[in-house]
Design an enzyme around this catalytic site. Sequence first.
Site, PDB file in Angstrom:
ATOM      1  N   TYR A 122     -42.361  65.946  10.286  1.00  0.00           N
ATOM      2  CA  TYR A 122     -42.839  65.513   8.968  1.00  0.00           C
ATOM      3  C   TYR A 122     -44.290  65.968   8.741  1.00  0.00           C
ATOM      4  CZ  TYR A 122     -38.911  62.236   7.992  1.00  0.00           C
ATOM      5  OH  TYR A 122     -37.696  61.660   7.722  1.00  0.00           O
ATOM      6  N   HIS A 160     -47.246  61.579   3.579  1.00  0.00           N
ATOM      7  CA  HIS A 160     -47.882  61.266   4.869  1.00  0.00           C
ATOM      8  C   HIS A 160     -49.340  61.706   4.844  1.00  0.00           C
ATOM      9  CE1 HIS A 160     -43.598  62.604   5.331  1.00  0.00           C
ATOM     10  NE2 HIS A 160     -43.507  61.305   5.533  1.00  0.00           N
ATOM     11  N   GLU A 200     -44.092  54.275   2.416  1.00  0.00           N
ATOM     12  CA  GLU A 200     -42.852  54.723   3.076  1.00  0.00           C
ATOM     13  C   GLU A 200     -42.188  53.572   3.821  1.00  0.00           C
ATOM     14  OE1 GLU A 200     -43.115  58.314   5.427  1.00  0.00           O
ATOM     15  OE2 GLU A 200     -41.026  58.804   5.081  1.00  0.00           O
TER      16      GLU A 200
END
Lengths: 342, 342
Positions: free
Chosen positions: B194, B223, B284
Amino acid sequence: MIIDIHGHYTTAPAALGAWRDRQIAALQDAGPAPSASELHISDDDIRETIESNQLRLMRERGSDLTIFSPRASFMAHHIGDFQTSSAWAAICNELCWRVSQLYPDHFIPAAMLPQSPGVDPATCIPELVKCVEQYGNVAINLNPDPSGGHWTSPPLTDRSWYPIYEKMVEYDIPAMVHVSTSCNACFHTTGAHYLNADTTAVMQLIQGDLFKDFPTLKLIIPHGGGAAPYHWGRFRGLAQEMKKPLLDEHLLNNIYFDTCVYHQPGIDLLTRVIPVKNVLFASEMIGAVRGIDPTTGHYYDDTRRYIDSTPYLTDEERQQIYEGNARRVFTRLDAALKARGR
Amino acid sequence: MIIDIHGHYTTAPAALGAWRDRQIAALQDAGPAPSASELHISDDDIRETIESNQLRLMRERGSDLTIFSPRASFMAHHIGDFQTSSAWAAICNELCWRVSQLYPDHFIPAAMLPQSPGVDPATCIPELVKCVEQYGNVAINLNPDPSGGHWTSPPLTDRSWYPIYEKMVEYDIPAMVHVSTSCNACFHTTGAHYLNADTTAVMQLIQGDLFKDFPTLKLIIPHGGGAAPYHWGRFRGLAQEMKKPLLDEHLLNNIYFDTCVYHQPGIDLLTRVIPVKNVLFASEMIGAVRGIDPTTGHYYDDTRRYIDSTPYLTDEERQQIYEGNARRVFTRLDAALKARGR
């Protein structure tokens, strides 16, 4: 004393690149490879490239000694086979050794390995032994992805890497985990592949238990640890979910981050998040980012300025980062310095 | 109002995973794939999984609305072919739409695309159109690496992606650049793949000139932007060497970073380095990191605490990050909210 633990011979004389081009051309034509003896680089050639570049900037910035290894992006382990990498590594390592002989007060060598995709890492041992025993190398660079951006090798925790680790432990030398050029169009070499490799290595080490098998192994994650310190909460949380020990125990007795982070907020984060004992001064000068930051008027890679300015370090801690940690981690460097009365 | 722009249906009823397992088994046996009608998930099943998980935590943490998309790691575009991904995306997108219908005040959908390695991204357009026009989706998730860690697709600046961008511009919807599960043993999915994808995407966008062709295109790098904000000096310096405009102009009219960074120093760096207008609140949740941070006693992914505590934001700027920016970037979300008098 200020020790820069991450410098590459990025400014090597043009003859080196020309020899490599001939080596690559021979692979493409299936012709005979050039021999090492066909490369001619004089001591004056070396002096010129070092004095006008790395040594000049070291003097300007006040760093004393650089741990110096072959140009990382030119290792290009994906090219050819083991013989190709073997001839190339021998030449590049000899050149860094010659730099260290010409400037023993300012450069000490670290070796690249003759890695090749799909080839047993144990084949690198003879070059490693030569570099340590004959050339006085104090560390190695270990490429976790010899394929150059295709990531076809197993993770660093795989047993196939163990022969390298055994030799590192025997010699008490650390490895910098450092990839080379990317031949995958998705990954810019210094902007994506390098940082991704750093992040990837940290996560592989979290997933595995390598340091149970090698309690004294030392690995350096360059470029400030990739994304790891910025996402330290994420990494702590993932380790927790995997029922691993706290990262202080699981990683931080064995891994170190360098300071190749090219702005003040990044160094502030690094020094705030990662314990001082795990941070090693470095600039990777002359490397990926050679310009002057218009917001500061100073070179991006003049990392000493950021270390000097960060509020997260005392003077004593700064000295640990500049010298003490390097002498502790690179024990052969410390021995070499002591032998010279430093 | 607090809008979380990054939530996935990670807690979907077990029947969904069982259907997917049958779909994968059929691929392996070359047998008939299950039909969508064989999947039975009732509204009560959905309510149970949402109310005991995401909605409970949203209430506890004080966020109001989540932009909700299918579970990222389950997109697994590398499995099967376009038909496989097409059937799977349709099911997952319908499910998120149903969540939004059951809880219109709390969830609004974003779509996954039926991408498949080596398949023209233009094939995703019909699913995208359906999700926007029939399901009221306000964004899409775009996977830059449908191969799942082998990175066999061209960079995001390649013209093969342009049909997606054209449709995004037509609908004025942003895409979150989000990979799925890694099937490369080198890359841990949420700890390496990710973050690497985020860093890689930023660097691809620096190398190219995508926003010259699409001046109104909006891409979200999740992120916290991977390694990019931590290495913002490096990225500025690399852009400078490539003779690109300053990143403010080259990237920051078109890309946004979310706040999925799970510790205070990370959020402090993000909000210090990246302009407020480019930061979007997100957690998230419930996602990669589900535990409680022993150093704070709070959930790692309770990112609101870090935003509230960072010294780099005024209250007004905090409100931009919580609501204003999201309404500006997700214009269809803003329209939907206004239609409901919010």
